[in-house]
Design a protein around this motif. Structure first.
Motif, short mmCIF file in Angstrom:
data_model
loop_
_atom_site.label_atom_id
_atom_site.label_comp_id
_atom_site.label_asym_id
_atom_site.label_seq_id
_atom_site.Cartn_x
_atom_site.Cartn_y
_atom_site.Cartn_z
N ALA A 57 0.82 -1.21 0.00
CA ALA A 57 0.00 0.00 0.00
C ALA A 57 0.86 1.26 0.00
O ALA A 57 1.91 1.32 0.64
CB ALA A 57 -0.92 0.00 1.21
N PRO A 58 0.44 2.31 -0.74
CA PRO A 58 1.24 3.52 -0.89
C PRO A 58 1.66 4.15 0.43
O PRO A 58 0.85 4.29 1.36
CB PRO A 58 0.30 4.45 -1.67
CG PRO A 58 -0.57 3.53 -2.45
CD PRO A 58 -0.80 2.35 -1.55
N LYS A 59 2.93 4.51 0.51
CA LYS A 59 3.51 5.25 1.63
C LYS A 59 4.82 5.86 1.15
O LYS A 59 5.38 5.41 0.15
CB LYS A 59 3.72 4.34 2.85
CG LYS A 59 4.36 3.01 2.59
CD LYS A 59 4.40 2.18 3.87
CE LYS A 59 4.78 0.73 3.63
NZ LYS A 59 3.66 -0.03 3.01
N PRO A 60 5.33 6.87 1.82
CA PRO A 60 6.51 7.59 1.32
C PRO A 60 7.83 6.83 1.43
O PRO A 60 8.82 7.22 0.83
CB PRO A 60 6.54 8.86 2.19
CG PRO A 60 5.79 8.49 3.43
CD PRO A 60 4.73 7.53 3.00
N GLN A 61 7.86 5.76 2.18
CA GLN A 61 9.11 5.03 2.40
C GLN A 61 9.71 4.53 1.09
O GLN A 61 9.01 4.09 0.19
CB GLN A 61 8.82 3.83 3.32
CG GLN A 61 10.03 2.96 3.62
CD GLN A 61 9.64 1.79 4.53
OE1 GLN A 61 8.56 1.77 5.11
NE2 GLN A 61 10.52 0.82 4.65
N ILE A 62 11.05 4.61 0.98
CA ILE A 62 11.78 4.10 -0.18
C ILE A 62 12.81 3.09 0.31
O ILE A 62 13.54 3.36 1.26
CB ILE A 62 12.47 5.24 -0.97
CG1 ILE A 62 11.42 6.22 -1.50
CG2 ILE A 62 13.32 4.68 -2.10
CD1 ILE A 62 12.02 7.42 -2.23
N GLU A 63 12.85 1.93 -0.32
CA GLU A 63 13.77 0.87 0.09
C GLU A 63 15.12 1.02 -0.61
O GLU A 63 15.18 1.28 -1.81
CB GLU A 63 13.17 -0.51 -0.25
CG GLU A 63 11.83 -0.80 0.40
CD GLU A 63 11.94 -1.01 1.91
OE1 GLU A 63 13.06 -1.17 2.41
OE2 GLU A 63 10.89 -1.02 2.57
N ALA A 64 16.20 0.85 0.15
CA ALA A 64 17.53 0.88 -0.43
C ALA A 64 17.80 -0.39 -1.25
O ALA A 64 18.48 -0.35 -2.28
CB ALA A 64 18.59 1.02 0.67
N GLU A 65 17.26 -1.50 -0.78
CA GLU A 65 17.37 -2.77 -1.48
C GLU A 65 15.96 -3.21 -1.88
O GLU A 65 14.99 -2.90 -1.20
CB GLU A 65 18.00 -3.84 -0.58
CG GLU A 65 19.41 -3.50 -0.11
CD GLU A 65 20.41 -3.49 -1.27
OE1 GLU A 65 20.17 -4.22 -2.25
OE2 GLU A 65 21.41 -2.75 -1.17
N PRO A 66 15.83 -3.94 -2.98
CA PRO A 66 14.48 -4.34 -3.41
C PRO A 66 13.78 -5.20 -2.37
O PRO A 66 14.38 -6.12 -1.82
CB PRO A 66 14.73 -5.11 -4.70
CG PRO A 66 16.16 -5.57 -4.62
CD PRO A 66 16.87 -4.48 -3.87
N ARG A 67 12.52 -4.90 -2.11
CA ARG A 67 11.73 -5.70 -1.19
C ARG A 67 10.91 -6.69 -1.99
O ARG A 67 10.20 -6.32 -2.91
CB ARG A 67 10.81 -4.82 -0.34
CG ARG A 67 10.05 -5.64 0.70
CD ARG A 67 9.34 -4.79 1.71
NE ARG A 67 8.77 -5.64 2.76
CZ ARG A 67 8.03 -5.18 3.76
NH1 ARG A 67 7.80 -3.87 3.88
NH2 ARG A 67 7.57 -6.00 4.68
N ILE A 68 11.02 -7.95 -1.60
CA ILE A 68 10.31 -9.02 -2.31
C ILE A 68 9.11 -9.44 -1.46
O ILE A 68 9.26 -9.82 -0.31
CB ILE A 68 11.22 -10.23 -2.57
CG1 ILE A 68 12.56 -9.78 -3.16
CG2 ILE A 68 10.52 -11.23 -3.46
CD1 ILE A 68 12.45 -9.01 -4.46
N LEU A 69 7.92 -9.37 -2.06
CA LEU A 69 6.70 -9.77 -1.37
C LEU A 69 6.36 -11.22 -1.75
O LEU A 69 7.05 -11.84 -2.54
CB LEU A 69 5.55 -8.84 -1.75
CG LEU A 69 5.80 -7.33 -1.62
CD1 LEU A 69 4.53 -6.57 -1.96
CD2 LEU A 69 6.29 -6.98 -0.23
#
Length: 349
Positions: A57-69
């Protein structure tokens, strides 16, 4: 076939609306190495659940490494950690995994053997991938949280259960387990003709409309109050109604929380000495509880029931091969709120 040094995966760096074509990206990652109780699984199929859409769900956080769901998979064990005793390379498995570890939307995936079950032999990888998360959820809700004692279906008229949201992923398998394993009279809620028909096909004795007062629907169906309630949707909408349809000393369980952290008046349950509890199937793997291996055992027990034909897969849509666009389509389907059963994607080619 040798295990490659790198693998493809579908992940995210930003948390974007599903309408944004960049909400998922394809990435190349090092293939993980199993240690301890971990299995390295070559993923053959994955399923998508509401938890995936909530995490994305949309939120301002940005991941430094790809997050795998991704928290539903079926595949083949390729390698094992030094402490593994339940599986060996070549074994076919199905599992839901852990919310605090990388998900399964990748070519290879690490999962703890203690929360992994053997894949039902009579199910395809796609049919099997639809089942782990929802099966564990329903099984734990009934037998761990509500304390229901299994009994033959022939005894079903003695105890009754209301499932709010019977046509969804959890509701679909919950109807079957409640009927075939717990021996309950099952009332499910649904609002559309197609979802009501699905609930009946899963084995519900009665289907009522959840957009109408639950007490009135139960009364018209000749059921009255019920012994147990399982809430699979909109706790904030149904909490007070759940209490009103519950028998004295009855028990209710929810797999969802109150929207926007709305307060719940638990004092309303006091007059009936009612039990209220939550079920989250990620609790055991997240906290590494001493009884964590219960999930391995229940998945194996469920596999036997699938192989016997007592339980059936709830796969209703095969959305193609896992990729950026197919995964985006899958999330959009779940967010529409009209999904019946489970949606599955075959593993990355």
């Amino acid at each position: 076939m040798p295990i490659p040094a790198t693998m493809r995966a579908i992940g995210l760096y930003r948390y974007l609306p599903v309408t944004d074509p960049d909400c998922f990206v394809e990435v190349e990652l090092p293939t993980p190495t199993p240690t301890g109780h971990d299995l390295l699984v070559r993923v053959q199929a994955v399923s998508v659940n509401p938890v995936d859409t909530k995490v994305r769900a949309p939120k301002p956080q940005i991941e430094a490494e790809p997050r795998i769901l991704g928290w539903d998979a079926a595949g083949v064990v390729e390698a094992v950690g030094e402490a593994v005793s339940l599986f060996a390379p070549g074994d076919e498995v199905y599992y839901a995994g852990s919310i605090v570890r990388p998900g399964c939307n990748s070519q290879y995936h690490l999962v703890d053997e203690r929360i992994t079950g053997r894949k039902p032999k009579r199910l395809t990888f796609e049919q099997a991938a639809a089942m782990p998360l929802t099966t564990i959820t329903a099984w734990e809700a009934f037998f761990d949280r509500l304390g229901i004692v299994p009994q033959p279906p022939s005894a079903q008229q003695e105890r009754s259960l209301l499932i709010i949201g019977g046509a969804g992923g959890v509701g679909s398998i919950a109807i079957q387990i409640a009927k075939q394993v717990a021996g309950l009279q099952v009332v499910a809620t649904a609002s559309r003709p197609e979802s009501a028909a699905w609930c009946q096909a899963m084995g519900a004795d009665v289907v009522i409309n959840h957009y109408e007062p639950l007490a009135e629907g139960l009364k018209q169906a000749g059921v009255g109050e019920v012994d147990y309630v399982l809430c699979c949707n909109s706790l904030e909408r149904y909490f007070e109604q759940m209490d009103s349809v519950l028998k004295p000393q009855g028990k209710m369980c929810t797999i969802v929380g109150m929207k926007d952290n709305q307060p719940a008046n638990l004092n309303a349950l006091m007059g009936k000495s009612a039990t209220f509890c939550f079920e989250l199937m990620f609790t055991r793997p997240r906290y590494q509880t001493p009884d964590m291996q219960v999930q391995h055992e229940l998945l194996n027990q469920a596999a036997q029931l699938f192989d016997e034909g007592t339980l059936r897969t709830t796969l209703t849509e095969h959305a193609g091969v896992l990729g950026v666009e197919t995964l985006r389509h899958a999330h959009a389907q779940l967010e529409s709120g009209r999904m019946i059963g489970k949606l599955v994607l075959s593993g990355i080619q």
